[in-house]
Scaffold this motif. Structure first.
Motif, PDB file in Angstrom:
ATOM      1  N   PRO A 140       0.774  -1.240   0.000  1.00  0.00           N
ATOM      2  CA  PRO A 140       0.000   0.000   0.000  1.00  0.00           C
ATOM      3  C   PRO A 140       0.809   1.298   0.000  1.00  0.00           C
ATOM      4  CG  PRO A 140      -1.116  -1.604   1.345  1.00  0.00           C
ATOM      5  CD  PRO A 140       0.199  -2.233   0.926  1.00  0.00           C
ATOM      6  N   PRO A 141       2.008   1.363   0.636  1.00  0.00           N
ATOM      7  CA  PRO A 141       2.781   2.617   0.519  1.00  0.00           C
ATOM      8  C   PRO A 141       3.160   2.971  -0.913  1.00  0.00           C
ATOM      9  CG  PRO A 141       3.598   1.308   2.357  1.00  0.00           C
ATOM     10  CD  PRO A 141       2.621   0.440   1.617  1.00  0.00           C
ATOM     11  N   TYR A 142       3.106   1.993  -1.827  1.00  0.00           N
ATOM     12  CA  TYR A 142       3.447   2.248  -3.226  1.00  0.00           C
ATOM     13  C   TYR A 142       2.210   2.352  -4.108  1.00  0.00           C
ATOM     14  CZ  TYR A 142       7.880   0.352  -1.433  1.00  0.00           C
ATOM     15  OH  TYR A 142       9.016   0.108  -0.692  1.00  0.00           O
ATOM     16  N   GLN A 143       1.035   2.591  -3.497  1.00  0.00           N
ATOM     17  CA  GLN A 143      -0.202   2.500  -4.253  1.00  0.00           C
ATOM     18  C   GLN A 143      -0.333   3.547  -5.345  1.00  0.00           C
ATOM     19  OE1 GLN A 143      -3.851   4.059  -2.009  1.00  0.00           O
ATOM     20  NE2 GLN A 143      -2.452   3.564  -0.333  1.00  0.00           N
ATOM     21  N   LYS A 144       0.459   4.597  -5.307  1.00  0.00           N
ATOM     22  CA  LYS A 144       0.451   5.565  -6.408  1.00  0.00           C
ATOM     23  C   LYS A 144       0.883   4.892  -7.711  1.00  0.00           C
ATOM     24  CE  LYS A 144       2.602   9.939  -7.849  1.00  0.00           C
ATOM     25  NZ  LYS A 144       3.366   9.364  -8.980  1.00  0.00           N
ATOM     26  N   ASP A 145       1.764   3.918  -7.606  1.00  0.00           N
ATOM     27  CA  ASP A 145       2.279   3.233  -8.793  1.00  0.00           C
ATOM     28  C   ASP A 145       1.805   1.800  -8.927  1.00  0.00           C
ATOM     29  OD1 ASP A 145       4.282   5.321  -9.744  1.00  0.00           O
ATOM     30  OD2 ASP A 145       4.969   5.006  -7.692  1.00  0.00           O
ATOM     31  N   VAL A 146       1.382   1.181  -7.819  1.00  0.00           N
ATOM     32  CA  VAL A 146       1.050  -0.246  -7.818  1.00  0.00           C
ATOM     33  C   VAL A 146      -0.344  -0.433  -7.233  1.00  0.00           C
ATOM     34  CG1 VAL A 146       1.729  -2.546  -7.066  1.00  0.00           C
ATOM     35  CG2 VAL A 146       3.488  -0.810  -7.450  1.00  0.00           C
ATOM     36  N   TYR A 147      -1.250  -1.024  -8.016  1.00  0.00           N
ATOM     37  CA  TYR A 147      -2.558  -1.404  -7.487  1.00  0.00           C
ATOM     38  C   TYR A 147      -2.417  -2.744  -6.784  1.00  0.00           C
ATOM     39  CZ  TYR A 147      -7.188  -3.458  -7.244  1.00  0.00           C
ATOM     40  OH  TYR A 147      -8.321  -4.075  -6.786  1.00  0.00           O
ATOM     41  N   CYS A 148      -2.964  -2.860  -5.563  1.00  0.00           N
ATOM     42  CA  CYS A 148      -2.897  -4.127  -4.837  1.00  0.00           C
ATOM     43  C   CYS A 148      -4.232  -4.403  -4.165  1.00  0.00           C
ATOM     44  CB  CYS A 148      -1.755  -4.124  -3.817  1.00  0.00           C
ATOM     45  SG  CYS A 148      -1.725  -2.733  -2.691  1.00  0.00           S
ATOM     46  N   GLU A 149      -4.569  -5.680  -4.048  1.00  0.00           N
ATOM     47  CA  GLU A 149      -5.873  -6.065  -3.510  1.00  0.00           C
ATOM     48  C   GLU A 149      -5.793  -7.419  -2.828  1.00  0.00           C
ATOM     49  OE1 GLU A 149      -8.456  -6.633  -6.972  1.00  0.00           O
ATOM     50  OE2 GLU A 149      -7.887  -8.769  -6.969  1.00  0.00           O
ATOM     51  N   TRP A 150      -6.727  -7.634  -1.885  1.00  0.00           N
ATOM     52  CA  TRP A 150      -6.999  -8.972  -1.380  1.00  0.00           C
ATOM     53  C   TRP A 150      -8.103  -9.561  -2.240  1.00  0.00           C
ATOM     54  CZ3 TRP A 150      -3.119 -10.452   1.038  1.00  0.00           C
ATOM     55  CH2 TRP A 150      -2.545  -9.777   2.112  1.00  0.00           C
ATOM     56  N   ALA A 151      -7.853 -10.706  -2.833  1.00  0.00           N
ATOM     57  CA  ALA A 151      -8.862 -11.424  -3.600  1.00  0.00           C
ATOM     58  C   ALA A 151      -9.608 -12.389  -2.681  1.00  0.00           C
ATOM     59  CB  ALA A 151      -8.204 -12.191  -4.744  1.00  0.00           C
ATOM     60  N   PRO A 152     -10.796 -12.842  -3.068  1.00  0.00           N
ATOM     61  CA  PRO A 152     -11.525 -13.805  -2.220  1.00  0.00           C
ATOM     62  C   PRO A 152     -10.797 -15.125  -2.038  1.00  0.00           C
ATOM     63  CG  PRO A 152     -13.015 -12.774  -3.798  1.00  0.00           C
ATOM     64  CD  PRO A 152     -11.626 -12.366  -4.192  1.00  0.00           C
ATOM     65  N   ASN A 153     -10.035 -15.572  -3.047  1.00  0.00           N
ATOM     66  CA  ASN A 153      -9.208 -16.765  -2.874  1.00  0.00           C
ATOM     67  C   ASN A 153      -8.044 -16.737  -3.858  1.00  0.00           C
ATOM     68  OD1 ASN A 153     -10.059 -17.805  -5.393  1.00  0.00           O
ATOM     69  ND2 ASN A 153     -11.665 -19.050  -4.481  1.00  0.00           N
ATOM     70  N   GLU A 154      -7.183 -17.740  -3.788  1.00  0.00           N
ATOM     71  CA  GLU A 154      -5.953 -17.750  -4.582  1.00  0.00           C
ATOM     72  C   GLU A 154      -6.227 -17.927  -6.070  1.00  0.00           C
ATOM     73  OE1 GLU A 154      -5.078 -19.234  -0.431  1.00  0.00           O
ATOM     74  OE2 GLU A 154      -6.543 -19.723  -1.989  1.00  0.00           O
ATOM     75  N   LYS A 155      -7.223 -18.706  -6.408  1.00  0.00           N
ATOM     76  CA  LYS A 155      -7.570 -18.892  -7.822  1.00  0.00           C
ATOM     77  C   LYS A 155      -7.973 -17.553  -8.442  1.00  0.00           C
ATOM     78  CE  LYS A 155     -10.622 -21.603 -10.873  1.00  0.00           C
ATOM     79  NZ  LYS A 155     -11.405 -20.536 -11.518  1.00  0.00           N
ATOM     80  N   VAL A 156      -8.786 -16.811  -7.734  1.00  0.00           N
ATOM     81  CA  VAL A 156      -9.192 -15.493  -8.228  1.00  0.00           C
ATOM     82  C   VAL A 156      -7.979 -14.574  -8.348  1.00  0.00           C
ATOM     83  CG1 VAL A 156     -10.551 -13.422  -7.705  1.00  0.00           C
ATOM     84  CG2 VAL A 156     -11.538 -15.702  -7.345  1.00  0.00           C
ATOM     85  N   ALA A 157      -7.073 -14.645  -7.357  1.00  0.00           N
ATOM     86  CA  ALA A 157      -5.879 -13.792  -7.392  1.00  0.00           C
ATOM     87  C   ALA A 157      -5.051 -14.060  -8.643  1.00  0.00           C
ATOM     88  CB  ALA A 157      -5.038 -14.006  -6.134  1.00  0.00           C
ATOM     89  N   VAL A 158      -4.838 -15.353  -8.967  1.00  0.00           N
ATOM     90  CA  VAL A 158      -4.070 -15.684 -10.163  1.00  0.00           C
ATOM     91  C   VAL A 158      -4.790 -15.211 -11.417  1.00  0.00           C
ATOM     92  CG1 VAL A 158      -3.283 -17.612 -11.592  1.00  0.00           C
ATOM     93  CG2 VAL A 158      -2.794 -17.606  -9.155  1.00  0.00           C
ATOM     94  N   GLU A 159      -6.085 -15.378 -11.461  1.00  0.00           N
ATOM     95  CA  GLU A 159      -6.846 -14.970 -12.648  1.00  0.00           C
ATOM     96  C   GLU A 159      -6.842 -13.459 -12.837  1.00  0.00           C
ATOM     97  OE1 GLU A 159      -9.827 -18.846 -12.466  1.00  0.00           O
ATOM     98  OE2 GLU A 159     -10.391 -16.957 -11.508  1.00  0.00           O
TER      99      GLU A 159
END
Length: 590
Positions: free
Chosen positions: A39-58
Motif C-alpha cells: 500500500p505505501p506504493y499504491q500511487k504506482d502499484v494497485y494491490c488487492e486482497w482477492a476472495p481466494n488464490e484462484k481469483v488472485a491468479v486470474e
C-alpha cells in the motif's frame, strides 16, 4: 542506502522497482506480508486482497494479458487452489511479465502439510526462480519479470518461511517503469481451446529448452545463478535458504553452484561444475527435486540419503548429517512449560464451541482459521479439519454416510469463518442445499481474516488499501441459496447461543435447512474497540468447581484452590461469568 528488511518486505520493494502495476493475493502465512507492504506504493502499484488464490491468479493473469506486469502471492497450499489457471497460463504464455509467489512452509510452522511446490513448476512447464536472502528477494522480482516476458512464460517465484521472515540489509534501487503496449485482441494466444493448446505444447517444450540454455549462460551473468569455485575437492549444488546454511557449514575451499533459476535446471552448467570437483553434494530442503534430475542425467552426487526428506534444514543438522560433526550441548533439569495454542481471551468463537461441546451427539466439521483451535482441550469440539472450505463439504460427506449407515442420533455442524466462507465456503453451502444435506452450516463471523494477521475480506467493508467497500452479507447469501431459517447470534451470550443451536436443530429435524451466523468482531481489530472492563473472581463465592476452566480462556486459572483471572489478559467478555454456577465472577466496568 541499505535498509534492514525481511524477505517479504524486500519482495514488496522488488515489485515496486520492477515496474509491476497489478498485484492480487489471498493472505496466507508465510507470504502475507508481501501484499501488506505494498500500500505505501499504491500511487504506482494497485494491490488487492482477492476472495481466494484462484481469483488472485486470474486477476493477475488478466492484467498480464492486457500487457501490464502483474504479480500474485499465496502460501504453498494456496497454489493447489490456483493450479487450474496457472497450468493453462503455462500453455498460453503472457503479455506483460507474470510472477506467481508460492511461499512454502518446511516444518509445518503454519500449514497442514509440507508440500514442496517446486514440483508445480515442472508439472506446469513454467520457469521457477528461488531467492535465498532479502537482497535477492528484491532483485529477483525484476529478473523474473524480464524472464517472463522474454520467454513468454509465467514465473513461479518460490520462497520458504525462512526466506520470507529472515531479515538482512537490502540496497534499494529506483523504479523502472514498464509501459504496456496498445491492447490488441489475440484469440490464437489467449483463448485456450483444445486446438490452441495442442498447437502450443511444442512451443512450451521449445521454451523449456531455451530456458535451460539461458540458465547455463546469461543467468550466470545477471546473478540468477552463481558459481563459486574452490580447491576442487568438494562441490555443493544448492538453492534458496539451503545455500545460506551450506555456506556456513562447509569448509573453506568448497565449490558452490548456487541456483536461482531452479526450473528448468541448467544441466550443462551442472555437468561442467560436477567435472571440476571430486565429491558432489546436492543440498536442498524437503524433496530431492534437483537431486533426482541430476542423478537422472547421469551425474553422481549425494544428498537426501544424508540430509533426509523431512522438515527444515539448519546449520547444526547439516554439520551433523553431512560432516558428522555433532554440536556440543548440555542438558538441564528445567522442563519448559507446555503452552499449546489457544483461542485468545475474549475470542468470540469460544462461546460457540463451548455451547456445542455440551452435547456429545454433535459432530463438528471444522476448517482452516482461528476456530481450528476449537479442537483443543478443554473445548474438544471438532471432528475434522481438512482444508479451506471443507468445513461444509466434508460435513456433507459425513451426513450422507450417516444416512446410508442408518446413524440417526448425530447432528452435524459445518464450521468456517467469514473469510473462508467467501474463499471457498459458498460452493460447499450450495452443495448442502442442492443435494439436500442433513447438516447445519455455521459461519463464525468475526469481521476479519483472523489467523493470518487481520486482513480485510469481502465481509469487512474495507479493501487492502483502506478504502471503504461494500460489505457482503453472509445471511443474505445463505437466504438466496435457500437456507431457512438463517439465525444470527452473539456467541458471547451463552443463553442466546444455546437457544439458537436448539432452534437450528429443531428446524433440521423438521426437514428444513437452517444455517447459523455467529457475529462478534475480533477483539484485536485495530480500528475498533468493542468491549470495556474486565472480570474478577470474588474468592468468598468461589467453590472451586472449575467450571470456568472449561471455557478454555488463557486468562482464567486456579491458585490455591480458587479461580483467578489475569487482569492483564481479561477483556471482559463475561463468558466465564456466565458459566459460573455460583455467581463468583463479576465484571467491572472501566
Amino acid at each position: 542506502m541499505k535498509h534492514l528488511m525481511s524477505g517479504n518486505e524486500a519482495t514488496a520493494r522488488g515489485v515496486y522497482e520492477a515496474g509491476i502495476k497489478i498485484c492480487s493475493a489471498y493472505p496466507g502465512t508465510p507470504s502475507t506480508e508481501i501484499l501488506e507492504n505494498l500500500p505505501p506504493y499504491q500511487k504506482d502499484v494497485y494491490c488487492e486482497w482477492a476472495p481466494n488464490e484462484k481469483v488472485a491468479v486470474e486477476v493477475a493473469y488478466g492484467a498480464s494479458i492486457a500487457g501490464s506486469r502483474s504479480f500474485c502471492t499465496m502460501k504453498m497450499v494456496g497454489l493447489n487452489v490456483a493450479a487450474d489457471p496457472l497450468f493453462t497460463a503455462g500453455y498460453m504464455g503472457v503479455g506483460g511479465g507474470f510472477v506467481v509467489v508460492t511461499a512454502d512452509d518446511p516444518s509445518c510452522h503454519s500449514s497442514q502439510n509440507e508440500q514442496d511446490n517446486r514440483h508445480y513448476a515442472r508439472a506446469a512447464k513454467i520457469a521457477m526462480v528461488e531467492p535465498s536472502d532479502p537482497q535477492e528477494c528484491k532483485d529477483f522480482v525484476a529478473l523474473a519479470c524480464e524472464l517472463s516476458e522474454e520467454f513468454d512464460t509465467p514465473v513461479l517465484y518460490r520462497t520458504t518461511t525462512r526466506v520470507c521472515h529472515s531479515k538482512g540489509l537490502v540496497q534499494w534501487g529506483e523504479r523502472r517503469e514498464h509501459t504496456a503496449p496498445p491492447y490488441r485482441r489475440n484469440v490464437r494466444k489467449f483463448v485456450c481451446t483444445p486446438a490452441h493448446a495442442y498447437a502450443n505444447h511444442p512451443l512450451v517444450e521449445e521454451r523449456l529448452r531455451r530456458l535451460e540454455e539461458y540458465g547455463c549462460t546469461r543467468a550466470l551473468e545477471n546473478g540468477l545463478n552463481k558459481r563459486e569455485l574452490g580447491d576442487g575437492k568438494v562441490g555443493v549444488i544448492t538453492a534458496s535458504v539451503s545455500y545460506e546454511y551450506a555456506k556456513e557449514v562447509f569448509p573453506e575451499g568448497t565449490s558452490f553452484l548456487k541456483l536461482g533459476l531452479t526450473f528448468p535446471l541448467p544441466m550443462d552448467l551442472i555437468r561442467d561444475f560436477a567435472s571440476r570437483v571430486e565429491k558432489l553434494y546436492v543440498i536442498e530442503e524437503l524433496e530431492p527435486f534437483m537431486e533426482d534430475q541430476i542423478k537422472a542425467a547421469g551425474i553422481p552426487c549425494m544428498g537426501k540419503e544424508l540430509t533426509g526428506l523431512l522438515y527444515e534444514l539448519n546449520t547444526q543438522l547439516l554439520r551433523e548429517r553431512v560432516l558428522g560433526e555433532k554440536a556440543d550441548f548440555r542438558k538441564t533439569d528445567v522442563t519448559p512449560a507446555s503452552r499449546p495454542p489457544a483461542l485468545c481471551p475474549g475470542c468470540p468463537h469460544r462461546g460457540f464451541f463451548y455451547t456445542l461441546s455440551k452435547n456429545k451427539n454433535y459432530v463438528v466439521t471444522g476448517d482452516i482459521g482461528c476456530y481450528t483451535l476449537g479442537s483443543a482441550a478443554p473445548l474438544n469440539c471438532m471432528d475434522s479439519v481438512v482444508c479451506m472450505g471443507a468445513g461444509f463439504s466434508a460435513g456433507m460427506g459425513i451426513a450422507k454416510s450417516f444416512e446410508r449407515e442408518g446413524v440417526t442420533d448425530k447432528t452435524i455442524f459445518g464450521v468456517m469463518g467469514d473469510s473462508t466462507f467467501f474463499h471457498s465456503g459458498m460452493t460447499g453451502a450450495a452443495e448442502i442445499i442442492y443435494n439436500n444435506g442433513r447438516m447445519i452450516p455455521c459461519v463464525l463471523d468475526n469481521r476479519i481474516t483472523g489467523m493470518t494477521g487481520h486482513q480485510d475480506n469481502p465481509g469487512t467493508g474495507y479493501t487492502l488499501l483502506g478504502d471503504e467497500a461494500p460489505m457482503l452479507s453472509v445471511e443474505k447469501i445463505f437466504t438466496a441459496m435457500g437456507f431457512a431459517p438463517v439465525l444470527t447470534v452473539d456467541p458471547q451470550d451463552l443463553t442466546a447461543m444455546k437457544e439458537t443451536v436448539d432452534r437450528a436443530v429443531a428446524a433440521l429435524e423438521r426437514g428444513e435447512h437452517p444455517a447459523i451466523v455467529t457475529r462478534r468482531p475480533c477483539l484485536l481489530i485495530k480500528r475498533d474497540r468493542f468491549q470495556k472492563g474486565m472480570c474478577h473472581v470474588e474468592p468468598d463465592k468461589c467453590r472451586s468447581c472449575r467450571s470456568c476452566l472449561k471455557v478454555g480462556c488463557p486468562a482464567v486459572s486456579m491458585e490455591e484452590g480458587k479461580a483467578v483471572i489475569d487482569r492483564t489478559q481479561c477483556v471482559g467478555c463475561t463468558v466465564c461469568a456466565q458459566v459460573c454456577p455460583f455467581g463468583a465472577i463479576v465484571k467491572e466496568e472501566v
